[in-house]
Every structure is written in structure tokens, then in C-alpha cells.
Design a protein around this motif. Structure first.
Motif, PDB file in Angstrom:
ATOM      1  N   GLN A  36       0.821  -1.210   0.000  1.00  0.00           N
ATOM      2  CA  GLN A  36       0.000   0.000   0.000  1.00  0.00           C
ATOM      3  C   GLN A  36       0.859   1.265   0.000  1.00  0.00           C
ATOM      4  O   GLN A  36       0.528   2.251  -0.669  1.00  0.00           O
ATOM      5  CB  GLN A  36      -0.961   0.012   1.200  1.00  0.00           C
ATOM      6  CG  GLN A  36      -1.860  -1.207   1.290  1.00  0.00           C
ATOM      7  CD  GLN A  36      -2.455  -1.604  -0.044  1.00  0.00           C
ATOM      8  OE1 GLN A  36      -3.138  -0.809  -0.692  1.00  0.00           O
ATOM      9  NE2 GLN A  36      -2.203  -2.842  -0.461  1.00  0.00           N
ATOM     10  N   ARG A  48      -2.834   4.303  -5.552  1.00  0.00           N
ATOM     11  CA  ARG A  48      -3.851   4.740  -4.603  1.00  0.00           C
ATOM     12  C   ARG A  48      -3.740   6.253  -4.507  1.00  0.00           C
ATOM     13  O   ARG A  48      -2.636   6.791  -4.323  1.00  0.00           O
ATOM     14  CB  ARG A  48      -3.657   4.114  -3.224  1.00  0.00           C
ATOM     15  CG  ARG A  48      -3.955   2.645  -3.174  1.00  0.00           C
ATOM     16  CD  ARG A  48      -3.971   2.105  -1.758  1.00  0.00           C
ATOM     17  NE  ARG A  48      -5.085   2.641  -0.975  1.00  0.00           N
ATOM     18  CZ  ARG A  48      -5.411   2.215   0.244  1.00  0.00           C
ATOM     19  NH1 ARG A  48      -4.695   1.249   0.822  1.00  0.00           N
ATOM     20  NH2 ARG A  48      -6.437   2.737   0.888  1.00  0.00           N
ATOM     21  N   GLN A 108     -13.589   2.518   0.156  1.00  0.00           N
ATOM     22  CA  GLN A 108     -12.619   1.750  -0.627  1.00  0.00           C
ATOM     23  C   GLN A 108     -13.285   0.991  -1.764  1.00  0.00           C
ATOM     24  O   GLN A 108     -12.730   0.888  -2.855  1.00  0.00           O
ATOM     25  CB  GLN A 108     -11.843   0.807   0.285  1.00  0.00           C
ATOM     26  CG  GLN A 108     -11.014   1.513   1.338  1.00  0.00           C
ATOM     27  CD  GLN A 108     -10.205   2.668   0.770  1.00  0.00           C
ATOM     28  OE1 GLN A 108      -9.335   2.470  -0.082  1.00  0.00           O
ATOM     29  NE2 GLN A 108     -10.482   3.883   1.219  1.00  0.00           N
ATOM     30  N   ARG A 155      -8.456   3.615  -6.836  1.00  0.00           N
ATOM     31  CA  ARG A 155      -7.552   2.724  -6.125  1.00  0.00           C
ATOM     32  C   ARG A 155      -7.221   1.570  -7.058  1.00  0.00           C
ATOM     33  O   ARG A 155      -8.123   0.923  -7.594  1.00  0.00           O
ATOM     34  CB  ARG A 155      -8.184   2.207  -4.833  1.00  0.00           C
ATOM     35  CG  ARG A 155      -7.283   1.229  -4.075  1.00  0.00           C
ATOM     36  CD  ARG A 155      -7.823   0.868  -2.703  1.00  0.00           C
ATOM     37  NE  ARG A 155      -6.929  -0.083  -2.052  1.00  0.00           N
ATOM     38  CZ  ARG A 155      -7.040  -0.518  -0.800  1.00  0.00           C
ATOM     39  NH1 ARG A 155      -8.039  -0.062  -0.049  1.00  0.00           N
ATOM     40  NH2 ARG A 155      -6.184  -1.371  -0.293  1.00  0.00           N
TER      41      ARG A 155
END
Length: 203
Positions: free
Chosen positions: A34, A43, A135, A144
Motif C-alpha cells: 500500500q 492509490r 474503498q 484505487r
């Protein structure tokens, strides 16, 4: 780690506003992935990109390992205001999926206890409702992205808004006593996911 805990809470236990997720105790490879994704723009959240843009891979790995080793207790979950029928629908999608629509169970990849799977699959329990919902929206809208094949983006685009609400409501209302990630899955996952195959953030 002060810059991280300012938003994600002491030891990474989660921010107080229901948006910044818990990062404590998640698999190190997941956290590292991430951080790499934020730095590369996969992201999209400008404060994170700005914070990470000049950090080396080694430093990102150190951050990921440190937070993966933190295990503060989970707070009691907030009760959901959703109807019982909606929450039951959420439970079914999480634990059984919807084969007729090509939706695998969340538990098939995130573990039977939904506490994540080593080395790179995160826990779903202990996350706030608003974060889970946001999300799904980010994946569905392309905000994302993960390494191809991006299985979560594919799943998110198959889900209806009422599915997302049900799943977020049920997951966020589950108590967490032991969030240790499972060492492995008992069966191969139903979809191939690039982030799992390429654990460690390798593009």
C-alpha cells in the motif's frame, strides 16, 4: 512513525473519525504494497503521496514491518443502524458470496476469521463502515489500483450499492478478539490477485 500515527492513531490502531483505518497488526507485505501504491499514485490520496514521494523502498519496508508488529487491543464495535435483513445479506456476501453473480465470499481470500492471510492479504474485521464503503467506491471508480490482475477492482464493479452497504455494515459491527492473520488459505483463492502473487510490492 509520528507522521503516520497522527492520522492512524497510536500504534496505528485507527483514527477517531471512522475514515483512517487501522494499520496495526496487518501483514507487513500488505502494508508495504500500500505504501508503494500511494507513492506511485496507484492509490490516490494526496497527503499520503506527498508524505511518501521521497522515501526509499527500504524505509517503506521498515515502516510496514514496524506497524505489522503492533498489536493494541481492538475497541468494541459500533452497533450498526442497518436493518437486520440488510446485515444478514452482508453476512451472506462476506461468508458465502453470491455465485450467481460471480461474487466470491470475502472469507475465501481474507480468511475464515476475516483477519487476513499471510503474506499480503489484510484483515477486514475492525475497519470502520465509512472506510470500507469508500474503498469499494475507489476500486469501482479506478481511484484505487493494485498490481494486475486487480481482483478487488473487478469484485467492486460487480457489487451494487446495497451490497456495499450491507457488507460494510456487517463487517464493521463484528467484535475482534484475536486479529492474527492466518498463515495460509485452506484452498486456492477463487480469483488470482496480483498483490498476493507479487507480495512485497514488486511492480
Amino acid at each position: 512513525m509520528a507522521a503516520c500515527t497522527g492520522c492512524h492513531g497510536t500504534q496505528g490502531r485507527a483514527g477517531p473519525d471512522g475514515y483512517y483505518p487501522r494499520i496495526a497488526g496487518k501483514p507487513a507485505d500488505y502494508l508495504y504494497n500500500q505504501l508503494v501504491y500511494f507513492r506511485a499514485g496507484r492509490r490516490q490520496y494526496r497527503p499520503m503521496q506527498h508524505l511518501l514521494e521521497n522515501m526509499s523502498d527500504d524505509y517503506l519496508r521498515q515502516i510496514a514491518v514496524w506497524f505489522s508488529n503492533q498489536h493494541p487491543p481492538y475497541p468494541e464495535p459500533r452497533q450498526s443502524g442497518l436493518p437486520g435483513t440488510t446485515l444478514e445479506r452482508g453476512r451472506q456476501l462476506v461468508m458465502q458470496g453470491d455465485p450467481g453473480r460471480g461474487l466470491p465470499a470475502c472469507a475465501a481470500c481474507h480468511g475464515a476469521k476475516l483477519t487476513g492471510v499471510m503474506p499480503a492479504v489484510p484483515a477486514l474485521v475492525g475497519l470502520p463502515h465509512d472506510y470500507i464503503s469508500s474503498q469499494f467506491g475507489a476500486w469501482a471508480n479506478g481511484l484505487r489500483k493494485a498490481i494486475e490482475p486487480d481482483c478487488m477492482a473487478d469484485i467492486a464493479r460487480r457489487m451494487r450499492p446495497e451490497d456495499v452497504s450491507a457488507v460494510a455494515g456487517w463487517l464493521s459491527s463484528q467484535p475482534v478478539r484475536d486479529a492474527t492473520p492466518a498463515p495460509s488459505l485452506p484452498e486456492p483463492p477463487p480469483l488470482e490477485c496480483g498483490s498476493q502473487v507479487n507480495a512485497g510490492g514488486r511492480p
